[in-house]
Design a protein around this motif. Structure first.
Motif, short mmCIF file in Angstrom:
data_model
loop_
_atom_site.label_atom_id
_atom_site.label_comp_id
_atom_site.label_asym_id
_atom_site.label_seq_id
_atom_site.Cartn_x
_atom_site.Cartn_y
_atom_site.Cartn_z
N THR A 1 11.89 -17.84 -18.99
CA THR A 1 11.12 -16.93 -18.16
C THR A 1 11.81 -16.80 -16.80
OG1 THR A 1 9.75 -18.66 -17.16
CG2 THR A 1 9.01 -17.73 -19.28
N THR A 2 11.42 -15.77 -16.05
CA THR A 2 12.06 -15.55 -14.75
C THR A 2 11.88 -16.75 -13.83
OG1 THR A 2 11.67 -13.16 -14.93
CG2 THR A 2 12.12 -14.04 -12.72
N ALA A 3 10.65 -17.31 -13.80
CA ALA A 3 10.39 -18.47 -12.93
C ALA A 3 11.20 -19.67 -13.37
CB ALA A 3 8.89 -18.80 -12.94
N GLN A 4 11.29 -19.90 -14.69
CA GLN A 4 12.04 -21.05 -15.19
C GLN A 4 13.53 -20.92 -14.88
OE1 GLN A 4 11.01 -20.90 -19.33
NE2 GLN A 4 9.22 -22.23 -19.11
N THR B 1 12.58 -21.42 -3.47
CA THR B 1 11.56 -21.29 -4.51
C THR B 1 10.46 -20.33 -4.07
OG1 THR B 1 10.40 -23.25 -3.67
CG2 THR B 1 11.96 -23.60 -5.47
N ALA B 2 10.14 -20.34 -2.77
CA ALA B 2 9.12 -19.42 -2.27
C ALA B 2 9.66 -17.99 -2.18
CB ALA B 2 8.62 -19.88 -0.90
N ALA C 1 6.93 -19.79 -7.09
CA ALA C 1 5.52 -20.14 -6.90
C ALA C 1 5.12 -19.72 -5.49
CB ALA C 1 5.29 -21.64 -7.10
N PRO C 2 3.82 -19.59 -5.22
CA PRO C 2 3.37 -19.25 -3.87
C PRO C 2 3.67 -20.38 -2.89
CG PRO C 2 1.63 -18.88 -5.50
CD PRO C 2 2.71 -19.65 -6.18
N PRO C 3 3.95 -20.06 -1.63
CA PRO C 3 4.25 -21.11 -0.64
C PRO C 3 3.16 -22.17 -0.53
CG PRO C 3 4.79 -18.94 0.24
CD PRO C 3 4.09 -18.71 -1.07
N ARG C 4 1.89 -21.76 -0.61
CA ARG C 4 0.81 -22.74 -0.50
C ARG C 4 0.92 -23.80 -1.59
NH1 ARG C 4 -3.99 -22.61 2.13
NH2 ARG C 4 -3.64 -20.43 2.68
N GLU C 5 1.28 -23.38 -2.79
CA GLU C 5 1.43 -24.33 -3.90
C GLU C 5 2.65 -25.21 -3.71
OE1 GLU C 5 2.65 -24.14 -8.63
OE2 GLU C 5 1.51 -22.47 -7.77
N ILE C 6 3.73 -24.62 -3.21
CA ILE C 6 4.98 -25.38 -3.04
C ILE C 6 4.82 -26.48 -2.00
CG2 ILE C 6 7.38 -25.23 -2.30
CD1 ILE C 6 7.33 -22.32 -3.40
N PHE C 7 4.30 -26.10 -0.84
CA PHE C 7 4.24 -27.05 0.27
C PHE C 7 3.03 -27.97 0.21
CE2 PHE C 7 6.89 -23.57 1.92
CZ PHE C 7 8.03 -24.30 2.23
N GLY D 1 9.32 -31.42 -8.52
CA GLY D 1 8.78 -31.99 -9.76
C GLY D 1 7.55 -31.24 -10.24
N SER D 2 6.68 -30.88 -9.30
CA SER D 2 5.48 -30.11 -9.65
C SER D 2 5.85 -28.75 -10.22
CB SER D 2 4.58 -29.94 -8.42
OG SER D 2 4.15 -31.18 -7.95
N LEU D 3 6.87 -28.12 -9.62
CA LEU D 3 7.30 -26.81 -10.11
C LEU D 3 7.94 -26.92 -11.49
CD1 LEU D 3 8.80 -25.31 -6.83
CD2 LEU D 3 6.65 -24.69 -7.94
N LEU D 4 8.68 -27.99 -11.73
CA LEU D 4 9.23 -28.20 -13.06
C LEU D 4 8.13 -28.26 -14.10
CD1 LEU D 4 12.01 -30.83 -12.33
CD2 LEU D 4 12.36 -28.71 -13.58
N SER D 5 7.03 -28.90 -13.74
CA SER D 5 5.90 -29.01 -14.66
C SER D 5 5.14 -27.69 -14.78
CB SER D 5 4.96 -30.13 -14.19
OG SER D 5 3.86 -30.24 -15.04
N SER D 6 4.79 -27.07 -13.64
CA SER D 6 3.95 -25.86 -13.67
C SER D 6 4.65 -24.66 -14.29
CB SER D 6 3.50 -25.51 -12.25
OG SER D 6 4.60 -25.19 -11.42
N THR D 7 5.98 -24.56 -14.16
CA THR D 7 6.70 -23.45 -14.77
C THR D 7 6.98 -23.68 -16.25
OG1 THR D 7 8.86 -24.40 -14.18
CG2 THR D 7 7.85 -22.86 -12.60
N GLY D 8 6.79 -24.92 -16.70
CA GLY D 8 7.06 -25.25 -18.09
C GLY D 8 8.51 -25.60 -18.37
N LEU D 9 9.35 -25.61 -17.31
CA LEU D 9 10.77 -25.91 -17.52
C LEU D 9 10.98 -27.35 -17.95
CD1 LEU D 9 13.71 -24.97 -17.35
CD2 LEU D 9 13.71 -25.59 -14.93
#
Length: 525
Positions: free
Chosen positions: A59-62, A94-95, A100-106, A391-399
């Motif tokens: 996917t684009t995010a991954q 990443t933002a 992902a949205p900045p609020r989620e990232i930070f 690490g959270s983004l790795l999980s939330s994007t499914g990568l």
């Protein structure tokens, strides 16, 4: 880094300036370091563009996240720019690129672990301001057989770190031992130069070995009990909920104990072989240390206040584990105390006390000032916060799940031992780029499903994966202990990668074989 120089008791700054050498001072970097940085600076963006444009079927995010991680890993390994600056750049990308949205990232910077870092660093800062770390260092070195032997010093610190981390956070154990270890390196540096003033022995290898010993031993010791680290509790929860396998405290420790002892022995051999101290024995060390202890005199008010705060923090960190042992981990008392005495909360409470405990009867001076406190290593805090976010983004994007499933699919029809080996390898690899807890969350459910589908007992490969998740030793962001000792400035990232890689490989073998054998002996397999 400035923390190392700022965190040294008065009179020992010159020692640390010498022992840090080119690893901590860019102006003194060798031509080889310059070449490595230059290559990394140019190749990182090329790798980023290559991954971003390659037809990977993600996917684009991954795919965007994979490209950012490629850039980050190259820059971290080569230190093309300061490591914390790379971490901040990664979060910004990443933002900006819509992962992902900045609020989620930070949001990762609101993690209790970040506040555990801050509180522990402030407590360590107070120890260095008042010289308590030097007093502790001299006390450790005065134990029979340790003084004068660099090997004995390394092993002694490893034992202390491993035992402490079995009952308190690996991060807290590392943070508590860090200033003591720095004090010891400073003392040995002075003795080596005194014994051979015309030589250039330095203490870079000794410093790196001691820092890595503290961090790695803490991670190893955390495997000994279910409460030793969060991945243990999470993985055990998966076993109970998905496989119906209950693993009581005692049974866990019986399986883990021989594995931990074997891994610790291997760790001592690996670190000494790869980071052999500049001197094995230091003539006159015992006499010198005895004289230094006499010169310290009695405890100052600042030392007493800091020690009181330190012991309070250790006691509160230990309390949930002791309650769990006494009343059981399913008891209401354990759940209540564990919920209220979060390790980050305890660290902040202890740090706050330093600003209110007075140094004189007039209540005009306190144990620590804010000017002194802000000298902690904020770069390491930023680094680990970014690690949590990635690490959270790795999980939330499914990568991360995609990587874990890809590794699992390579198993095919295989024996339980093969599945166990793959489980360990997958957990180790993923834990290098994401948190240990996230690694457990990715690998253990997949391993349980695979084992059940193949008609195997999932307990052994799942437990091996839980252990393997604590074996992220190659990068500063792999574990909080790694990040803490990297912040000391004594561990060049190339030395951490080399030592961590060897220990990852050997540790994976020990885990796979040890868990398989011990699980059968205690009736788990």
């Amino acid at each position: 880094m400035t923390q190392t120089a700022e965190g040294v008791p008065e009179g020992h700054r010159d020692e640390f300036a010498t022992l840090l050498g080119e690893s901590a001072t860019p102006e003194m970097a060798s031509s080889g370091d310059d070449r490595r940085r230059r290559i990394g600076f140019l190749s990182g963006p090329l790798l980023f563009a290559g991954v971003l444009l390659a037809p990977l079927g993600l996917t684009t995010a991954q795919q965007t996240l994979a490209a950012i991680l490629g850039l980050v890993i190259v820059y971290w390994v080569t230190e093309a720019i300061p490591v914390p600056a790379t971490a901040l750049t990664a979060l910004a990308l990443t933002a900006m690129l819509g992962v992902a949205p900045p609020r989620e990232i930070f949001a990762a910077f609101a993690s209790p672990t970040i506040f555990l870092f801050i509180g522990s660093f402030i407590l360590a800062r107070a120890m260095t301001v008042h010289g308590l770390d030097r007093r502790f260092a001299l006390r450790v070195l005065s134990v029979g057989g340790v003084a004068g032997s660099t090997y004995g010093t390394l092993i002694a610190f490893g034992v202390v770190a491993a035992v402490m981390s079995a009952f308190i956070s690996n991060t807290a154990a590392t943070a508590m031992l860090l200033p003591i270890g720095l004090g010891i390196v400073g003392i040995y540096g002075g003795l080596i130069r005194q014994d051979a003033p015309d030589a250039d022995p330095g203490t870079r290898r000794l410093g790196a070995a001691l820092m890595l010993m503290i961090a790695y031993s803490a991670s190893v010791g955390g495997l000994l009990t279910p409460i030793g680290s969060p991945p243990n509790l999470l993985g055990r929860g998966f076993l109970e909920s998905q496989a119906g396998v209950s693993l009581p405290f005692l049974q866990w420790s019986l399986v883990a104990a021989p594995v931990v002892v074997t891994m610790f022995a291997a760790l001592c051999l690996i670190l000494i072989a790869l980071n052999r101290p500049e001197a094995r024995r230091i003539p006159g060390a015992a006499m010198y240390i005895a004289g230094e202890r006499r010169r310290l005199g009695s405890f100052s008010t600042g030392e007493r206040n800091t020690l009181l705060t330190f012991l309070l923090a250790v006691g509160l960190w230990l309390l949930p584990g002791l309650v769990g042992i006494t009343f059981g981990e399913e008891s209401a008392a354990y759940e209540e105390i564990r919920a209220r005495l979060d390790e980050g909360v305890v660290a902040i409470v202890a740090a706050s006390l330093l600003f209110v405990l007075p140094l004189d009867r007039g209540l005009l001076r306190f144990t620590l000032t804010w000017r002194q406190a802000v000298a902690i290593d904020w770069g390491t805090i930023i680094l680990f916060g970014a690690g949590i976010a990635l690490g959270s983004l790795l999980s939330s994007t499914g990568l991360a799940a995609l990587v874990g499933e890809s590794l699992a699919r390579s198993l095919g029809d295989a024996s339980p031992l093969t599945l166990t080996i793959l489980a360990v390898m997958a957990a180790v690899v993923i834990s290098e780029t994401t948190s240990n807890t996230a690694s457990v969350g990715i690998v253990v459910p997949i391993v349980i499903s695979l084992a059940q589908a193949a008609g195997m007992n999932p307990a052994v490969p799942a437990l091996a994966a839980i252990f393997g998740a604590s074996f992220g030793f190659m990068l500063p962001i792999s574990t909080p202990p790694n990040a803490i000792v990297y912040g000391s400035g004594l561990v060049p990232i190339t030395r951490m990668i080399r030592s961590g890689l060897v220990f990852d490989v050997i540790g994976a073998v020990i885990i796979a074989v040890g868990v398989t054998v011990m699980a059968g002996l205690v009736g788990l397999g």
